[in-house]
Design an enzyme around this catalytic site. Structure first.
Site, PDB file in Angstrom:
ATOM      1  CG  LEU A  13      -2.193   0.816   1.236  1.00 19.21           C
ATOM      2  CD1 LEU A  13      -3.282   0.818  -0.276  1.00 19.21           C
ATOM      3  CD2 LEU A  13      -3.082   0.552   1.751  1.00 19.21           C
ATOM      4  CB  ILE A  72       3.113  -7.529  11.161  1.00 21.06           C
ATOM      5  CG1 ILE A  72       4.772  -7.713  11.681  1.00 21.06           C
ATOM      6  CG2 ILE A  72       2.603  -9.332  10.149  1.00 21.06           C
ATOM      7  CD1 ILE A  72       5.725  -8.421  10.386  1.00 21.06           C
ATOM      8  CB  SER A  73      -0.120  -5.720   6.568  1.00 24.14           C
ATOM      9  OG  SER A  73       0.935  -6.903   5.810  1.00 24.14           O
ATOM     10  CB  SER A 109      -6.784  -4.337   9.979  1.00 27.76           C
ATOM     11  OG  SER A 109      -7.171  -5.418   8.780  1.00 27.76           O
ATOM     12  CE1 TYR A 134      -2.405  -6.727  10.469  1.00 30.23           C
ATOM     13  CE2 TYR A 134      -3.846  -7.899   9.788  1.00 30.23           C
ATOM     14  CZ  TYR A 134      -3.389  -6.715   9.704  1.00 30.23           C
ATOM     15  OH  TYR A 134      -3.822  -5.839   9.145  1.00 30.23           O
ATOM     16  CB  CYS A 164      -6.398  -0.768   0.323  1.00 26.92           C
ATOM     17  SG  CYS A 164      -6.023   1.406  -0.501  1.00 26.92           S
TER      18      CYS A 164
HETATM   19  N1  LIG Z   1      -3.372  -3.381   1.963  1.00 28.35           N
HETATM   20  C1  LIG Z   1      -4.826  -3.130   2.329  1.00 28.35           C
HETATM   21  O1  LIG Z   1      -5.593  -3.750   1.919  1.00 28.35           O
HETATM   22  C2  LIG Z   1      -4.155  -3.239   3.689  1.00 28.35           C
HETATM   23  C3  LIG Z   1      -6.014  -4.079   4.905  1.00 28.35           C
HETATM   24  C4  LIG Z   1      -6.083  -3.936   6.321  1.00 28.35           C
HETATM   25  C5  LIG Z   1      -5.087  -3.193   6.942  1.00 28.35           C
HETATM   26  N2  LIG Z   1      -4.140  -2.462   6.559  1.00 28.35           N
HETATM   27  C6  LIG Z   1      -3.010  -2.531   7.247  1.00 28.35           C
HETATM   28  O2  LIG Z   1      -2.034  -1.037   6.214  1.00 28.35           O
HETATM   29  C7  LIG Z   1      -0.901  -1.279   6.269  1.00 28.35           C
HETATM   30  C8  LIG Z   1       0.033  -1.585   5.329  1.00 28.35           C
HETATM   31  O3  LIG Z   1      -0.802  -2.553   5.022  1.00 28.35           O
HETATM   32  P1  LIG Z   1      -0.097  -3.034   3.496  1.00 28.35           P
HETATM   33  O4  LIG Z   1      -0.724  -4.438   2.786  1.00 28.35           O
HETATM   34  O5  LIG Z   1       1.037  -2.480   2.695  1.00 28.35           O
HETATM   35  O6  LIG Z   1       0.979  -4.294   4.337  1.00 28.35           O
HETATM   36  P2  LIG Z   1       2.750  -4.067   3.668  1.00 28.35           P
HETATM   37  O7  LIG Z   1       3.249  -5.475   5.125  1.00 28.35           O
HETATM   38  O8  LIG Z   1       2.739  -5.003   2.902  1.00 28.35           O
HETATM   39  O9  LIG Z   1       3.585  -3.415   3.926  1.00 28.35           O
HETATM   40  C9  LIG Z   1       3.806  -3.000   5.431  1.00 28.35           C
HETATM   41  C10 LIG Z   1       5.599  -1.957   5.448  1.00 28.35           C
HETATM   42  O10 LIG Z   1       5.682  -2.406   6.612  1.00 28.35           O
HETATM   43  C11 LIG Z   1       6.866  -2.676   7.630  1.00 28.35           C
HETATM   44  N3  LIG Z   1       7.737  -2.855   8.280  1.00 28.35           N
HETATM   45  C12 LIG Z   1       7.066  -4.627   9.012  1.00 28.35           C
HETATM   46  N4  LIG Z   1       7.675  -4.136  10.407  1.00 28.35           N
HETATM   47  C13 LIG Z   1       8.534  -3.265  10.250  1.00 28.35           C
HETATM   48  C14 LIG Z   1       9.218  -2.193  11.859  1.00 28.35           C
HETATM   49  N5  LIG Z   1       9.618  -3.340  12.518  1.00 28.35           N
HETATM   50  N6  LIG Z   1       9.265  -1.561  11.251  1.00 28.35           N
HETATM   51  C15 LIG Z   1       9.461  -0.474  10.005  1.00 28.35           C
HETATM   52  N7  LIG Z   1       9.094  -1.633   9.229  1.00 28.35           N
HETATM   53  C16 LIG Z   1       8.430  -2.420   9.162  1.00 28.35           C
HETATM   54  C17 LIG Z   1       7.550  -3.627   5.939  1.00 28.35           C
HETATM   55  O11 LIG Z   1       8.529  -3.289   5.227  1.00 28.35           O
HETATM   56  C18 LIG Z   1       6.438  -3.310   4.857  1.00 28.35           C
HETATM   57  O12 LIG Z   1       6.863  -2.437   4.207  1.00 28.35           O
HETATM   58  C19 LIG Z   1      -0.590  -2.019   7.547  1.00 28.35           C
HETATM   59  O13 LIG Z   1      -0.534  -1.791   8.231  1.00 28.35           O
HETATM   60  C20 LIG Z   1      -1.979  -3.126   6.782  1.00 28.35           C
HETATM   61  O14 LIG Z   1      -2.076  -3.037   8.651  1.00 28.35           O
HETATM   62  C21 LIG Z   1      -3.711  -2.560   4.224  1.00 28.35           C
END
Ligand SMILES: NC(=O)c1ccc[n+]([C@@H]2O[C@H](COP(=O)([O-])OP(=O)(O)OC[C@H]3O[C@@H](n4cnc5c(N)ncnc54)[C@H](O)[C@@H]3O)[C@@H](O)[C@H]2O)c1
Length: 265
Positions: A13, A72-73, A109, A134, A164
């Protein structure tokens, strides 16, 4: 805004939104624990482990606003979730408190409520029903943000993101999908509204089959424009509908409700 911090900027994202934030602030400070590539002319890049308190203090210093996507996602070992999503969030809120309390968008989430059924319509006051560790970590994040709001006045948008991504990938996402354009317009509303407070905001587009009611945040003036329904025929053609007794077709959290608790090494 002078300086907007985007955490998780190397993630799925974060990578998609990074370029779209250009007009929102003079400088976008992009951050992640992994390589961020070359910063654009309006960006500054900082590698930072959210679990490192001193590093997070430096990360937040000088920022007017924060979009917190880092962490962590998906379901994982508790130790990993604990560092990034529990300790990391505490570090972020303490750093914000020490640095003028910039407004925060917290990527929460749908997995905070994953054990509700798909035939239930939820509003912001519906009690949480997380579907894994999570999801529990996102419940913690929302509770932490609310405490900092009540105690100190810190403002946070608790955005319970559905799915998203570029386009919905399966039948469940016809309900949970949020387009990048709708997320961007939500971000603009969150940082523009004079008083934000600490509301739960459901992160989904104007999908015909959505499960969530955002009427309590009409004061944001956010009007999602996209609708996953236009992808239905494509998804029907690409895959069979899940069986009605499959958890994926029953619960809002979809496959996450079936995840195990991962063992530590
Ligand atoms: N994409 C979606 O549809 C969706 C849905 C619900 C919630 N979310 C939330 O949105 C956010 C982004 O989602 P995403 O899909 O891009 O997830 P993603 O896992 O692709 O990205 C998360 C990023 O956080 C970084 N990260 C992990 N541990 C870390 C740490 N200790 N310190 C610094 N950075 C760290 C990772 O390197 C990664 O680049 C997350 O918090 C996720 O829980 C996303």
């Amino acid at each position: 805004m002078k300086r907007l911090l985007l955490t998780g900027a190397a993630g799925g994202l974060g990578s998609a939104m990074r370029g779209r934030l250009k007009g929102l602030a003079e400088i976008v400070r992009v951050s992640d624990i992994v390589d961020l590539g070359s910063p654009a002319s309006h960006e500054e890049a900082m590698i930072c482990d959210l679990g490192d308190r001193a590093a997070v203090d430096r990360l937040v210093e000088g920022c007017d606003a924060i979009i917190h996507l880092g962490g962590i996602s998906v379901e994982d070992k508790f130790s990993k979730i604990m560092n990034a999503n529990l300790l990391g969030l505490y570090n972020l809120y303490e750093a914000a408190r020490a640095n003028g309390m910039p407004r925060i968008l917290f990527a929460s989430s749908n997995h905070t409520i994953g054990f509700y059924r798909q035939d239930e319509y939820l509003d912001h006051a519906t009690p949480m029903k997380p579907d894994g560790l999570y999801g529990v970590s996102k419940c913690f994040g929302e509770a932490l943000a609310r405490m900092y709001h009540e105690k100190f006045g810190q403002e946070t948008a608790l955005v319970r993101i559905g799915s998203c991504m570029e386009r919905p990938k399966n039948h469940r996402m016809l309900s949970t999908w949020m387009s990048y354009d709708d997320f961007l317009s939500m971000i603009e509303c969150i940082f523009r509204v004079p008083r934000l407070g600490c509301p739960v905001i459901w992160g989904c587009s104007d999908n015909d089959t959505r499960w969530w009611d955002n009427s309590h945040v009409s004061y944001l003036g956010w009007h999602p424009r996209d609708n996953a329904e236009r992808f239905r025929a494509e998804i029907d053609a690409a895959m069979a509908r899940p069986e009605p007794d499959d958890a994926v077709a029953i619960y809002q959290g979809g496959p996450f409700v079936r995840d195990p608790i991962f063992a530590e090494d």
